[in-house]
Enzyme design. Sequence first.
Site, short mmCIF file in Angstrom:
data_model
loop_
_atom_site.label_atom_id
_atom_site.label_comp_id
_atom_site.label_asym_id
_atom_site.label_seq_id
_atom_site.Cartn_x
_atom_site.Cartn_y
_atom_site.Cartn_z
N TYR A 1 44.98 22.36 38.98
CA TYR A 1 44.13 21.79 40.03
C TYR A 1 42.67 21.91 39.56
CZ TYR A 1 43.60 19.56 44.44
OH TYR A 1 43.37 18.62 45.40
N HIS B 1 36.46 24.40 35.41
CA HIS B 1 37.42 24.47 34.30
C HIS B 1 36.93 23.61 33.13
CE1 HIS B 1 40.34 25.20 37.76
NE2 HIS B 1 40.53 26.24 37.00
N GLN C 1 51.15 37.24 39.62
CA GLN C 1 49.84 37.70 40.06
C GLN C 1 49.59 37.44 41.55
OE1 GLN C 1 47.90 34.97 37.11
NE2 GLN C 1 46.31 34.79 38.66
N GLN D 1 38.32 39.94 36.41
CA GLN D 1 39.38 39.45 35.52
C GLN D 1 38.88 39.37 34.08
OE1 GLN D 1 42.32 36.14 36.27
NE2 GLN D 1 40.77 34.93 35.23
N SER E 1 36.11 26.41 42.99
CA SER E 1 37.39 27.11 42.98
C SER E 1 38.45 26.15 43.49
CB SER E 1 37.32 28.33 43.90
OG SER E 1 38.62 28.77 44.22
O1 PAF Z 1 41.98 32.66 36.38
C1 PAF Z 1 43.08 32.10 36.45
O2 PAF Z 1 43.19 30.91 36.72
C2 PAF Z 1 44.34 32.94 36.21
O3 PAF Z 1 44.19 34.23 36.69
C3 PAF Z 1 44.78 32.94 34.73
C4 PAF Z 1 43.75 33.59 33.84
C5 PAF Z 1 45.04 31.51 34.27
C6 PAF Z 1 46.08 33.71 34.60
O4 PAF Z 1 47.10 33.17 35.37
#
Ligand code: PAF
Length: 283
Positions: free
Chosen positions: A23, A28, A55, A151, A183
């Site tokens: 998405y 990104h 996760q 992260q 996001s």
């Molecule tokens: O940041 C994200 O989109 C996720 O946590 C990742 C790093 C792709 C791991 O699933």
Amino acid sequence: MQRQALQWRRQGVRVGFVPTMGYLHAGHLSLVAEARRRVGPEGMVVLSIYVNPTQFAPTEDLARYPRDFARDSRLCREAGVDVIFAPNDADMYAGREQGLYSTYVVEETLTQGLEGASRPTHFRGVTTVVTKLFNCVLPEVSVFGAKDWQQAAVVRRMVADLQFPIRIVVAPTTREPDGLAMSSRNRYLQPAERAQATVLWRSQAWVRKQVRGSGSGSTAGLRPEALRQGIQALIAECPAARLDYVEFVDPDTLRPVDRVRRGCRMVMAVFVGKTRLIDNGAI
Ligand code: PAF
């Protein structure tokens, strides 16, 4: 993917990697541009799309997490991604449903506070899947967004601790014109909530002003509790918003600071309606 990656390695092709859950948005694509800068026009840029179940806690939004592979593919093509790696659960966690998957990667320090405190199983899933994706893509460099500051710190620590031969690059957060961090979860926001969601950005701007505005604040620092109260007041003006946490931390160790001054990091999570948003910024 791994066979292809091994072939690239034999041929000396440089590989840059952007892991995502799809998405895609401009944030990104800025990571893709950074990966391209790092590996050059001859290199390969791989973007993974995988909504990683490990996760998400059972109460979280795994089932409704937005997915649109056709749109993502088009955006990737336009952004110059060479390969989309889109594994499925059977590829990534074969046998998990039957109790036949039992190996996880755990970082034990940086994951304890902040997101880790609110989402206790989250980072085990992240470090595990990122390791697995690294083993499939075998990149030289991997780019993560600063929006998920904890992260990025956890992945950097994991890569150092476990001697992964991979350079981790953390690229700046991409924001909407009104400051909201981009996001995939922003699409959950109702129109009235969307306007209130800027409170995360406004809180950062307010804290920066307090710290940088007061001569003594920038050197001696301000008390976190006083700043937290100011943020609570800003959030109280937004009926749909509820503070989950706000912390002032050392940007690398993520340890809370006694005094907030320039150089520390403000990290926060706020519920806006049912949507939980995170953001952070340098003070
Ligand atoms: O940041 C994200 O989109 C996720 O946590 C990742 C790093 C792709 C791991 O699933």
